[in-house]
Design a protein around this motif. Structure first.
Motif, mmCIF file in Angstrom:
data_model
loop_
_atom_site.group_PDB
_atom_site.id
_atom_site.type_symbol
_atom_site.label_atom_id
_atom_site.label_comp_id
_atom_site.label_asym_id
_atom_site.label_seq_id
_atom_site.Cartn_x
_atom_site.Cartn_y
_atom_site.Cartn_z
ATOM 1 N N UNK A 164 12.317 28.872 51.452
ATOM 2 C CA UNK A 164 11.981 28.147 52.674
ATOM 3 C C UNK A 164 11.595 29.169 53.741
ATOM 4 N N UNK A 165 10.882 28.762 54.781
ATOM 5 C CA UNK A 165 10.526 29.701 55.851
ATOM 6 C C UNK A 165 11.762 30.390 56.429
ATOM 7 N N UNK A 166 12.867 29.627 56.568
ATOM 8 C CA UNK A 166 14.090 30.216 57.115
ATOM 9 C C UNK A 166 14.652 31.291 56.178
ATOM 10 N N UNK A 167 14.645 30.983 54.877
ATOM 11 C CA UNK A 167 15.158 31.945 53.902
ATOM 12 C C UNK A 167 14.279 33.198 53.880
ATOM 13 N N UNK A 168 12.967 32.988 53.883
ATOM 14 C CA UNK A 168 12.040 34.124 53.863
ATOM 15 C C UNK A 168 12.233 34.990 55.106
ATOM 16 N N UNK A 169 12.474 34.318 56.225
ATOM 17 C CA UNK A 169 12.648 35.063 57.462
ATOM 18 C C UNK A 169 13.921 35.907 57.429
ATOM 19 N N UNK A 170 14.993 35.344 56.862
ATOM 20 C CA UNK A 170 16.236 36.124 56.771
ATOM 21 C C UNK A 170 16.065 37.313 55.832
ATOM 22 N N UNK A 171 15.324 37.109 54.724
ATOM 23 C CA UNK A 171 15.074 38.215 53.793
ATOM 24 C C UNK A 171 14.319 39.339 54.492
ATOM 25 N N UNK A 172 13.265 38.950 55.235
ATOM 26 C CA UNK A 172 12.483 39.960 55.962
ATOM 27 C C UNK A 172 13.358 40.692 56.986
ATOM 28 N N UNK A 173 14.255 39.951 57.619
ATOM 29 C CA UNK A 173 15.083 40.528 58.683
ATOM 30 C C UNK A 173 16.158 41.460 58.121
ATOM 31 N N UNK A 174 16.760 41.068 56.984
ATOM 32 C CA UNK A 174 17.912 41.810 56.452
ATOM 33 C C UNK A 174 17.536 43.010 55.588
ATOM 34 N N UNK A 175 16.331 42.963 55.004
ATOM 35 C CA UNK A 175 15.973 44.001 54.031
ATOM 36 C C UNK A 175 15.401 45.227 54.730
ATOM 37 N N UNK A 176 15.924 46.393 54.369
ATOM 38 C CA UNK A 176 15.511 47.646 54.985
ATOM 39 C C UNK A 176 14.843 48.549 53.960
ATOM 40 N N UNK A 177 14.050 49.496 54.444
ATOM 41 C CA UNK A 177 13.361 50.429 53.553
ATOM 42 C C UNK A 177 13.756 51.865 53.865
ATOM 43 N N UNK A 178 13.847 52.665 52.804
ATOM 44 C CA UNK A 178 14.091 54.108 52.968
ATOM 45 C C UNK A 178 13.130 54.882 52.081
ATOM 46 N N UNK A 179 12.788 56.083 52.494
ATOM 47 C CA UNK A 179 11.905 56.944 51.701
ATOM 48 C C UNK A 179 12.723 57.987 50.951
ATOM 49 N N UNK A 180 12.241 58.354 49.773
ATOM 50 C CA UNK A 180 12.899 59.376 48.961
ATOM 51 C C UNK A 180 11.864 60.326 48.377
ATOM 52 N N UNK A 181 12.214 61.610 48.334
ATOM 53 C CA UNK A 181 11.365 62.584 47.655
ATOM 54 C C UNK A 181 11.661 62.545 46.160
ATOM 55 N N UNK A 182 10.725 63.060 45.390
ATOM 56 C CA UNK A 182 10.921 63.154 43.948
ATOM 57 C C UNK A 182 12.241 63.860 43.633
ATOM 58 N N UNK A 183 13.018 63.274 42.758
ATOM 59 C CA UNK A 183 14.280 63.875 42.345
ATOM 60 C C UNK A 183 15.479 63.432 43.163
ATOM 61 N N UNK A 184 15.238 62.725 44.272
ATOM 62 C CA UNK A 184 16.344 62.325 45.141
ATOM 63 C C UNK A 184 17.131 61.155 44.545
ATOM 64 N N UNK A 185 18.419 61.145 44.826
ATOM 65 C CA UNK A 185 19.318 60.086 44.352
ATOM 66 C C UNK A 185 19.194 58.865 45.261
ATOM 67 N N UNK A 186 18.784 57.747 44.685
ATOM 68 C CA UNK A 186 18.627 56.506 45.461
ATOM 69 C C UNK A 186 19.966 55.801 45.605
ATOM 70 N N UNK A 187 20.707 55.717 44.514
ATOM 71 C CA UNK A 187 22.106 55.333 44.648
ATOM 72 C C UNK A 187 22.899 55.887 43.481
ATOM 73 N N UNK A 188 24.095 56.330 43.787
ATOM 74 C CA UNK A 188 24.881 57.116 42.840
ATOM 75 C C UNK A 188 25.858 56.251 42.062
ATOM 76 N N UNK A 189 26.073 56.647 40.828
ATOM 77 C CA UNK A 189 27.083 56.008 39.996
ATOM 78 C C UNK A 189 28.445 56.057 40.705
ATOM 79 N N UNK A 190 29.151 54.936 40.686
ATOM 80 C CA UNK A 190 30.468 54.892 41.307
ATOM 81 C C UNK A 190 30.466 54.324 42.709
#
Length: 234
Positions: free
Chosen positions: A24-50
């Motif tokens: 729904x437009x409301x759901x799409x809007x919340x997704x756009x609002x809550x989701x964030x972006x980060x940049x990573x260089x080659x070899x960087x850990x995006x998220x670690x085990x544990x």
DNA sequence: ACATTAACGATGA
DNA sequence: TCATCGTTAATGT
């Protein structure tokens, strides 16, 4: 001409995600609002085990891989995740700690959707839930086929399957026929050495199945690739 | 046998 | 300049 900002890329990435269409437009809007972006260089850990599985992970740009590293420093790669794809939903649903590392294998932009938003969507939107079932089902099929390829005891089949899976339209809709990935990484994802990956790629290039580029690979004949991966070769 | 690691020079971005 | 590629040799299972 205005530069394309990471925020623009994130917005376009979300809009292009198949499940967004049924929100729904409301759901799409919340997704756009809550989701964030980060940049990573080659070899960087995006998220670690544990670490807690606090987010659902999307590949806006570049490419990630899922792997584990043993105490002795040896690593085992399990799956490559090209741009346009989402990964890590299993651990978010289970609420478990991350069982694997997720690492950037090219310079990448990664989307983070908070777990609360993800669970809310899953509860509120049955199209989204259905999409998740299909996603998990596709991954299950992927790993079963991977076992088949491993059982063949044929390194060419392993490399072919690895490549075919990266260009799999079921798993990664909208992916192109050309992918920026080094032979080193193809080897790691295939579970073979770089030399064996190199040899397999050249054999496939001689057959007109792929075209080898510098730090990239282009698939010309996906059905032929799938045939080799399934052992229906020679 | 056949894969792996190590090593080397060549080459593209 | 550095990553990536193509290749060969020695080593391991």
């Amino acid at each position: 001409m205005l530069a394309v900002t990471p925020a623009d890329k994130l917005r376009r990435f979300l809009e292009a995600s198949a499940w967004m269409q049924s929100l729904t437009p409301e759901q799409a809007e919340r997704v756009q609002r809550d989701t964030l972006a980060r940049s990573f260089d080659t070899g960087a850990m995006v998220c670690a085990r544990g670490a807690p599985s606090a987010h659902w992970i999307g590949v806006v740009e570049g490419m990630l891989k899922v792997e584990t590293v043993t105490a002795g420093g040896k690593s085992a790669s399990f799956i490559g995740v090209p741009s346009g794809a989402w990964v890590g939903e299993g651990s978010v649903i289970k609420g478990e700690l991350r069982p694997y590392d997720i690492v950037a294998i090219r310079d990448s932009i990664v989307a983070y959707m908070p777990r609360a938003t993800f669970l809310w969507l899953m509860q509120e939107n049955h199209h989204f839930s259905r999409w998740l079932i299909d996603q998990l089902n596709a991954r299950l099929g992927h790993f079963i086929a991977m076992v088949q390829s491993l059982r063949l005891n044929d390194t060419n089949a392993q490399v072919a399957y690895c490549l075919a899976s990266l260009f799999n339209q079921d798993l990664y809709p909208g992916s192109r026929s050309q992918l920026a990935i080094s032979q080193e990484e193809i080897g790691r994802l295939s579970g073979v050495s770089r030399q064996i990956a190199n040899r397999a790629l050249h054999e496939m290039q001689d057959k007109g199945i792929v075209r080898i580029g510098y730090g990239s690979i282009e698939v010309l004949d996906l059905p032929a690739l799938q045939a080799i991966a399934a052992g229906n070769n020679e």
